[in-house]
Scaffold this motif. Structure first.
Motif, PDB file in Angstrom:
ATOM      1  N   GLN A   1       1.010  -1.369   0.047  1.00  0.00           N
ATOM      2  CA  GLN A   1       0.083   0.017  -0.085  1.00  0.00           C
ATOM      3  C   GLN A   1       0.986   1.151   0.003  1.00  0.00           C
ATOM      4  O   GLN A   1       0.761   2.195  -0.601  1.00  0.00           O
ATOM      5  CB  GLN A   1      -0.698   0.020   1.160  1.00  0.00           C
ATOM      6  CG  GLN A   1      -1.868   0.920   1.279  1.00  0.00           C
ATOM      7  CD  GLN A   1      -2.423   1.152   2.567  1.00  0.00           C
ATOM      8  OE1 GLN A   1      -2.086   0.563   3.690  1.00  0.00           O
ATOM      9  NE2 GLN A   1      -3.756   1.588   2.520  1.00  0.00           N
TER      10      GLN A   1
ATOM     11  N   VAL B   1       2.296   1.661  -3.580  1.00  0.00           N
ATOM     12  CA  VAL B   1       1.816   2.205  -4.663  1.00  0.00           C
ATOM     13  C   VAL B   1       1.408   3.694  -4.313  1.00  0.00           C
ATOM     14  O   VAL B   1       1.471   4.602  -5.297  1.00  0.00           O
ATOM     15  CB  VAL B   1       0.398   1.217  -4.804  1.00  0.00           C
ATOM     16  CG1 VAL B   1      -0.561   1.984  -5.651  1.00  0.00           C
ATOM     17  CG2 VAL B   1       1.106  -0.179  -5.088  1.00  0.00           C
ATOM     18  N   ALA B   2       1.053   3.890  -3.153  1.00  0.00           N
ATOM     19  CA  ALA B   2       0.513   5.323  -2.705  1.00  0.00           C
ATOM     20  C   ALA B   2       1.787   6.272  -3.157  1.00  0.00           C
ATOM     21  O   ALA B   2       1.534   7.453  -3.699  1.00  0.00           O
ATOM     22  CB  ALA B   2       0.269   5.344  -1.459  1.00  0.00           C
TER      23      ALA B   2
ATOM     24  N   LEU C   1       2.459   6.787  -6.635  1.00  0.00           N
ATOM     25  CA  LEU C   1       1.080   7.644  -7.467  1.00  0.00           C
ATOM     26  C   LEU C   1       1.424   9.111  -6.954  1.00  0.00           C
ATOM     27  O   LEU C   1       0.958  10.106  -7.760  1.00  0.00           O
ATOM     28  CB  LEU C   1      -0.135   7.185  -7.223  1.00  0.00           C
ATOM     29  CG  LEU C   1      -0.668   5.950  -7.675  1.00  0.00           C
ATOM     30  CD1 LEU C   1      -2.176   5.534  -7.275  1.00  0.00           C
ATOM     31  CD2 LEU C   1      -0.940   6.225  -9.220  1.00  0.00           C
ATOM     32  N   ALA C   2       1.827   9.271  -5.856  1.00  0.00           N
ATOM     33  CA  ALA C   2       2.038  10.836  -5.353  1.00  0.00           C
ATOM     34  C   ALA C   2       3.577  11.461  -6.171  1.00  0.00           C
ATOM     35  O   ALA C   2       3.345  12.717  -6.444  1.00  0.00           O
ATOM     36  CB  ALA C   2       2.343  10.911  -3.911  1.00  0.00           C
TER      37      ALA C   2
ATOM     38  N   PHE D   1      -4.007  14.563  -8.807  1.00  0.00           N
ATOM     39  CA  PHE D   1      -3.281  13.269  -9.049  1.00  0.00           C
ATOM     40  C   PHE D   1      -2.907  12.763  -7.439  1.00  0.00           C
ATOM     41  O   PHE D   1      -3.036  11.447  -7.034  1.00  0.00           O
ATOM     42  CB  PHE D   1      -2.048  13.418  -9.738  1.00  0.00           C
ATOM     43  CG  PHE D   1      -1.826  12.146 -10.547  1.00  0.00           C
ATOM     44  CD1 PHE D   1      -2.566  11.804 -11.720  1.00  0.00           C
ATOM     45  CD2 PHE D   1      -1.009  10.986 -10.108  1.00  0.00           C
ATOM     46  CE1 PHE D   1      -2.372  10.885 -12.264  1.00  0.00           C
ATOM     47  CE2 PHE D   1      -0.938   9.856 -10.854  1.00  0.00           C
ATOM     48  CZ  PHE D   1      -1.582   9.843 -11.978  1.00  0.00           C
ATOM     49  N   THR D   2      -2.580  13.882  -6.659  1.00  0.00           N
ATOM     50  CA  THR D   2      -2.284  13.691  -5.297  1.00  0.00           C
ATOM     51  C   THR D   2      -3.457  13.180  -4.466  1.00  0.00           C
ATOM     52  O   THR D   2      -3.508  12.227  -3.519  1.00  0.00           O
ATOM     53  CB  THR D   2      -1.484  14.570  -4.371  1.00  0.00           C
ATOM     54  OG1 THR D   2      -0.256  15.235  -5.428  1.00  0.00           O
ATOM     55  CG2 THR D   2      -1.165  14.494  -3.169  1.00  0.00           C
TER      56      THR D   2
ATOM     57  N   ALA E   1      -4.142   9.553  -5.105  1.00  0.00           N
ATOM     58  CA  ALA E   1      -3.420   8.729  -4.426  1.00  0.00           C
ATOM     59  C   ALA E   1      -3.635   8.515  -2.953  1.00  0.00           C
ATOM     60  O   ALA E   1      -3.885   7.635  -2.389  1.00  0.00           O
ATOM     61  CB  ALA E   1      -1.852   9.264  -4.481  1.00  0.00           C
TER      62      ALA E   1
ATOM     63  N   LEU F   1      -7.135   6.543  -2.949  1.00  0.00           N
ATOM     64  CA  LEU F   1      -6.491   5.230  -3.347  1.00  0.00           C
ATOM     65  C   LEU F   1      -6.031   4.461  -2.030  1.00  0.00           C
ATOM     66  O   LEU F   1      -6.333   3.348  -1.686  1.00  0.00           O
ATOM     67  CB  LEU F   1      -5.636   4.933  -4.455  1.00  0.00           C
ATOM     68  CG  LEU F   1      -5.117   3.461  -4.800  1.00  0.00           C
ATOM     69  CD1 LEU F   1      -6.264   2.624  -5.245  1.00  0.00           C
ATOM     70  CD2 LEU F   1      -4.022   3.480  -5.800  1.00  0.00           C
ATOM     71  N   TYR F   2      -5.176   5.149  -1.344  1.00  0.00           N
ATOM     72  CA  TYR F   2      -4.645   4.616  -0.148  1.00  0.00           C
ATOM     73  C   TYR F   2      -5.754   4.297   0.786  1.00  0.00           C
ATOM     74  O   TYR F   2      -5.658   3.459   1.568  1.00  0.00           O
ATOM     75  CB  TYR F   2      -3.522   5.878   0.459  1.00  0.00           C
ATOM     76  CG  TYR F   2      -2.754   5.235   1.630  1.00  0.00           C
ATOM     77  CD1 TYR F   2      -1.694   4.690   1.671  1.00  0.00           C
ATOM     78  CD2 TYR F   2      -3.298   5.672   3.142  1.00  0.00           C
ATOM     79  CE1 TYR F   2      -0.819   4.417   2.685  1.00  0.00           C
ATOM     80  CE2 TYR F   2      -2.560   5.200   3.938  1.00  0.00           C
ATOM     81  CZ  TYR F   2      -1.397   4.615   3.754  1.00  0.00           C
ATOM     82  OH  TYR F   2      -0.793   4.103   4.935  1.00  0.00           O
TER      83      TYR F   2
END
Length: 149
Positions: free
Chosen positions: A64, A67-68, A71-72, A111-112, A115, A118-119
Motif C-alpha cells: 500500500q 503504490v501510494a 502515485l504521489a 493526482f495527489t 493517491a 486510493l490509499y
C-alpha cells in the motif's frame, strides 16, 4: 460489513515451511535396508494463526505504501523531467491558453488527491480486516481483567 475475503479461502501452505503440509514420513534411499531407517515425524499443525496474519498485514502495508508513494511522486518526477529535458514543450501553450508546464503543475494536485483516496480505499479493503484479525488474536490471548468487589 467486512470485505475480508481471506476467511473464505483456507490458508495456503508456504512451500518449504516445515509445517506447510503433513508429508509422509521420509525414508532412506531404495538401496538401503528399511530396518536401519526410522521415519522422521512431520508436524501436523497447519501454518495459520497470528504470525501468518501479522506477516500478511506487513506485506499489505508495504504494498500500500509503495503504490501510494509512486502515485504521489510520479507526476512530480514527470514534471521535473520534462522541465529539464524539454523546456520548449513546457513553455508551449496548451489547450485553454495556459502554458503546458503550468497545466502539468496544476494536474499534480488532483493526482495527489487520487493517491490519498486510493490509499484510504485499500486500507479499508485490505489492511483494516487484517489489523482487526490481529487485534482479535491479541484479545483472545490476553488474560481477562479482574474486577474489584
Amino acid at each position: 460489513m467486512s470485505h475480508d475475503s481471506s476467511e473464505l479461502r483456507p490458508a495456503l501452505p508456504e512451500p518449504g515451511h516445515p509445517s506447510s503440509s503433513p508429508a509422509p514420513p521420509r525414508r532412506g534411499p531404495a538401496w538401503s535396508s528399511d530396518e536401519d531407517q526410522e521415519a522422521v515425524p512431520q508436524p501436523t499443525t497447519p501454518y495459520d494463526g497470528p504470525h501468518r496474519t501479522l506477516r500478511l498485514l506487513r506485506r499489505a502495508g508495504r504494498r500500500q505504501r509503495r503504490v501510494a508513494a509512486f502515485l504521489a511522486v510520479a507526476p512530480f518526477a514527470l514534471f521535473l523531467a520534462l522541465t529539464v529535458e524539454v523546456p520548449s514543450l513546457m513553455t508551449r501553450p496548451a489547450p485553454g491558453g495556459l502554458p503546458t508546464g503550468l497545466l502539468l503543475a496544476l494536474v499534480q494536485l488532483p493526482f495527489t488527491w487520487l493517491a490519498v483516496l486510493l490509499y484510504e480505499w485499500t486500507a479499508r479493503r485490505f489492511v483494516d480486516p487484517l489489523a482487526r484479525r490481529v487485534r482479535d488474536y491479541d484479545r483472545r490471548d490476553a488474560p481477562a481483567p479482574e474486577r474489584a468487589p
